[in-house]
Design a protein around this motif. Structure first.
Motif, PDB file in Angstrom:
ATOM      1  N   ARG A  10      42.689  47.407  41.927  1.00 46.11           N
ATOM      2  CA  ARG A  10      41.588  47.457  40.969  1.00 46.11           C
ATOM      3  C   ARG A  10      40.355  48.066  41.606  1.00 46.11           C
ATOM      4  N   SER A  11      39.668  48.889  40.853  1.00 46.29           N
ATOM      5  CA  SER A  11      38.427  49.480  41.353  1.00 46.29           C
ATOM      6  C   SER A  11      37.322  48.430  41.324  1.00 46.29           C
ATOM      7  N   VAL A  12      36.653  48.262  42.430  1.00 46.49           N
ATOM      8  CA  VAL A  12      35.582  47.275  42.559  1.00 46.49           C
ATOM      9  C   VAL A  12      34.246  48.004  42.637  1.00 46.49           C
ATOM     10  N   GLY A  21      32.073  39.619  47.924  1.00 46.62           N
ATOM     11  CA  GLY A  21      32.785  39.843  49.161  1.00 46.62           C
ATOM     12  C   GLY A  21      32.429  38.871  50.273  1.00 46.62           C
ATOM     13  N   GLU A  22      33.300  38.837  51.278  1.00 48.08           N
ATOM     14  CA  GLU A  22      33.058  38.029  52.470  1.00 48.08           C
ATOM     15  C   GLU A  22      32.070  38.761  53.370  1.00 48.08           C
ATOM     16  N   VAL A  41      30.814  43.750  54.337  1.00 48.29           N
ATOM     17  CA  VAL A  41      31.243  42.895  53.237  1.00 48.29           C
ATOM     18  C   VAL A  41      32.614  43.383  52.786  1.00 48.29           C
ATOM     19  N   THR A  42      33.563  42.443  52.599  1.00 51.86           N
ATOM     20  CA  THR A  42      34.950  42.767  52.290  1.00 51.86           C
ATOM     21  C   THR A  42      35.391  42.008  51.048  1.00 51.86           C
ATOM     22  N   TYR A  43      36.052  42.736  50.133  1.00 54.97           N
ATOM     23  CA  TYR A  43      36.507  42.094  48.890  1.00 54.97           C
ATOM     24  C   TYR A  43      37.668  42.893  48.312  1.00 54.97           C
ATOM     25  N   GLU A  44      38.787  42.224  48.068  1.00 55.32           N
ATOM     26  CA  GLU A  44      39.964  42.820  47.454  1.00 55.32           C
ATOM     27  C   GLU A  44      40.366  44.127  48.137  1.00 55.32           C
ATOM     28  N   GLY A  45      40.384  44.101  49.467  1.00 56.53           N
ATOM     29  CA  GLY A  45      40.847  45.237  50.240  1.00 56.53           C
ATOM     30  C   GLY A  45      39.821  46.336  50.440  1.00 56.53           C
TER      31      GLY A  45
END
Length: 272
Positions: A10-12, A21-22, A41-45
């Protein structure tokens, strides 16, 4: 048996990445006057670099309520988005390792872009606008100028709307794709006139037709039932929101870029 269909990731959006994100702190930006942390910051790859400014790291100011600078940074982003000019990097208010704070997408500036200069003479050359004279040592002065650039002109209008008290040269970030971003909007939205900027080159000149159109849109969306008013309400006080409406109205009524009033130092210090 056929292989299962692979669903593309999915496009974030940048705002979603920043908000959800983390957040991992990588270091501190020591030039900043308040605590500013360089993070990833990291979120869904997906991963991006960002700046995190915790409210707990804000220094008290005599003319702004304590613990409100992060919210003002987000409010500046919201107004920028409403203009359609997208002059402020994606910015959100979120919890982080040191509590609630502002989180903004990191922008890599172009090192060779020249937007400010010191020149000899009384008048700027074509393509430049005069700011004022500055001391350069040994009793000499030089003319401080900024580029006659439509991106800077748009930013000067945004600064007038948000009442930016600290538009320095170091807060201008030319980026890839002929983009220009402004950063560091913690001292904005004061109900009193606090405009301090290096972008005085158009002072007193008529606003462009584009600026008039954008300001007209802002006036509508800042109305009591407007989307921008709804977004700003949790971030600034009702008095400050009313003052923002009044600044937009003043710009539309005059049809001109604002001029220094003499009631407040017009150029921030240090200017760069």
């Amino acid at each position: 048996m056929s292989a299962p269909e692979r669903i593309p990731p999915r496009s974030v959006t940048s705002a979603e990445l920043l908000a959800e994100g983390e957040l991992t702190v990588r270091g501190r930006i020591r030039e900043a006057s308040n605590a500013a942390l360089y993070c990833t910051v990291t979120y869904e790859g997906q991963e991006a670099a960002c700046v995190y400014k915790p409210v707990a790291g804000e220094r008290p100011l005599w003319d702004f309520p304590d613990g409100t600078l992060a919210q003002r940074e987000v409010a500046a982003y919201e107004v920028s988005e409403a203009t359609g000019w997208r002059l402020v990097p994606p910015t959100v208010l979120r919890d982080g390792p040191y509590g609630e704070g502002m989180c903004q997408l990191w922008i890599e500036g172009q090192p060779g872009a020249e937007l400010l200069a010191l020149v000899d003479g009384e008048e700027p050359e074509d393509g430049w606008k005069a700011i004022g004279f500055a001391e350069v040592g040994d009793g000499r002065t030089a003319l401080l100028v900024h580029a006659d650039d439509e991106r800077l002109r748009r930013l000067s209008v945004l600064d007038a709307v948000i009442n930016n008290a600290d538009r320095k040269g170091g807060h201008l970030l030319p980026a890839d794709g002929n983009r220009l971003y402004g950063i560091d909007h913690g001292v904005t939205f004061n109900a009193e006139n606090k405009l301090r900027t290096l972008l005085w080159g158009w002072a007193g000149e008529p606003l462009t037709a584009e600026a008039i159109e954008v300001l007209t849109t802002l006036r509508a969306t800042l109305g009591k039932d407007g989307e921008l008013a709804r977004r700003l309400s949790p971030l600034i006080t009702p008095t400050e929101l009313d003052a923002t409406r009044a600044r937009v109205e003043t710009l539309l009524t005059s049809g001109k870029h604002p001029e220094p009033t003499g009631d407040w130092p017009p150029i921030p210090w240090p200017p760069v």
